[in-house]
Design a protein around this motif. Structure first.
Motif, mmCIF file in Angstrom:
data_model
loop_
_atom_site.group_PDB
_atom_site.id
_atom_site.type_symbol
_atom_site.label_atom_id
_atom_site.label_comp_id
_atom_site.label_asym_id
_atom_site.label_seq_id
_atom_site.Cartn_x
_atom_site.Cartn_y
_atom_site.Cartn_z
ATOM 1 N N THR A 35 3.162 -5.221 11.414
ATOM 2 C CA THR A 35 2.701 -4.001 12.067
ATOM 3 C C THR A 35 1.180 -4.024 12.055
ATOM 4 O O THR A 35 0.571 -4.086 10.986
ATOM 5 C CB THR A 35 3.209 -2.748 11.340
ATOM 6 O OG1 THR A 35 4.634 -2.729 11.362
ATOM 7 C CG2 THR A 35 2.687 -1.485 12.005
ATOM 8 N N GLY A 36 0.558 -3.995 13.210
ATOM 9 C CA GLY A 36 -0.899 -4.093 13.269
ATOM 10 C C GLY A 36 -1.360 -5.526 13.153
ATOM 11 O O GLY A 36 -0.846 -6.408 13.844
ATOM 12 N N LYS A 68 -3.735 0.774 8.863
ATOM 13 C CA LYS A 68 -2.532 0.800 9.693
ATOM 14 C C LYS A 68 -1.775 -0.531 9.683
ATOM 15 O O LYS A 68 -0.746 -0.654 10.337
ATOM 16 C CB LYS A 68 -2.904 1.154 11.135
ATOM 17 C CG LYS A 68 -3.500 2.543 11.299
ATOM 18 C CD LYS A 68 -3.810 2.833 12.763
ATOM 19 C CE LYS A 68 -4.389 4.223 12.926
ATOM 20 N NZ LYS A 68 -4.697 4.521 14.354
ATOM 21 N N ASP A 69 -2.283 -1.503 8.936
ATOM 22 C CA ASP A 69 -1.719 -2.853 8.978
ATOM 23 C C ASP A 69 -0.763 -3.095 7.816
ATOM 24 O O ASP A 69 -1.027 -2.674 6.680
ATOM 25 C CB ASP A 69 -2.831 -3.899 8.912
ATOM 26 C CG ASP A 69 -3.821 -3.771 10.061
ATOM 27 O OD1 ASP A 69 -3.406 -3.338 11.151
ATOM 28 O OD2 ASP A 69 -5.002 -4.096 9.859
ATOM 29 N N PRO A 85 -1.099 -1.798 3.631
ATOM 30 C CA PRO A 85 -2.404 -1.667 4.288
ATOM 31 C C PRO A 85 -3.564 -2.017 3.352
ATOM 32 O O PRO A 85 -3.492 -1.813 2.152
ATOM 33 C CB PRO A 85 -2.457 -0.182 4.672
ATOM 34 C CG PRO A 85 -1.040 0.284 4.647
ATOM 35 C CD PRO A 85 -0.370 -0.523 3.580
#
Length: 244
Positions: A35-36, A68-69, A85
């Motif tokens: 994600t990200g 956000k990662d 994150p």
């Protein structure tokens, strides 16, 4: 170009390709989900961007740049590492040999952020072949799922950026056959005996074992990509990353 020279060039090209192939390391695993953004760096080489399905290798340092990662790594022995994150982790060593367990090993060093680790066949072969460490702790794991949070802040030391560790949490979340988790620090040894136990570690202070709070359970569940059945419903805000 003479025929002999042409043949020599072809042989040289084949030899160079063979050497390059022989020097290509075997991947430790792959990016199973993402994600990200995430990136990996090895030695003096520039960081490379990771995509879903990209290989990761022993000696890679994997990081997630922003809040956000998050990424999930799946290793060839079936173990998995979730990276939250603003986190960073070094894959110091990895090898899995199904036929010769003495050759298998896994060494992970978490430096900041939040993580979830699920053991695989390296531990099933011999738990001593797995080493997981953080700035303040060495964690002994035997057939379990664990969560980890290394809280840090950025400081300046002699005018140069430096990372200071504020605290760590190491939690036992799921276990098979009642297996325990040990957390060794400079101040002593802590044992997590049942799911929900967490070791709270701070620099130069005695650590303690206590139950995870509901807020901590929610926060650990938030950073993961692949949620477990013990994770509560997602809260409105999640656990921050490494902090710098």
């Amino acid at each position: 170009m003479s025929r002999l020279r042409y043949v020599v060039i072809l042989l040289m090209a084949a030899w160079i390709a063979a050497v390059a192939f022989a020097n290509t390391p075997t991947p430790a695993g792959v990016v199973d989900d993402l994600t990200g953004q995430a990136e990996a760096a090895s030695g003096q080489e520039p960081p490379r961007k990771l995509a879903k399905g990209a290989p990761v290798f022993a000696q890679d340092v994997v990081s997630t740049p922003s809040a956000k990662d998050k990424a999930r790594l799946l290793f060839s022995d079936g173990s998995a590492l979730e990276i939250g994150p603003e986190s960073k982790v070094a894959l110091k060593e990895f090898a899995y040999d199904e036929a010769d367990k003495s050759k298998s090993r896994q060494n992970i060093e978490m430096s900041k952020g939040v993580f979830r680790f699920v053991t695989g066949k390296v531990v099933a072969q011999n738990p001593e072949n797995l080493k997981i460490a953080s700035p303040l702790s060495v964690i002994g794991i035997r057939g379990t799922t664990t969560d980890h949070w290394i809280q840090t802040k950025q400081t300046l030391v002699l005018g140069k950026p430096s990372t200071e560790v504020l605290a760590e949490l190491h939690a036992l979340r799921e276990t098979s056959s009642g297996k325990e988790v040990t957390v060794q620090t400079e101040e002593g040894l802590m044992v997590l005996k049942k799911p929900g136990d967490v070791a709270w570690v701070r620099p130069k202070l005695p650590g303690s074992v206590r139950p995870l709070t509901e807020g901590e359970k929610e926060s650990f569940g938030t950073f993961t990509i692949k949620r477990k059945n013990f994770d509560p419903a997602p809260p409105r805000r999640g656990l921050p990353g490494g902090g710098g």
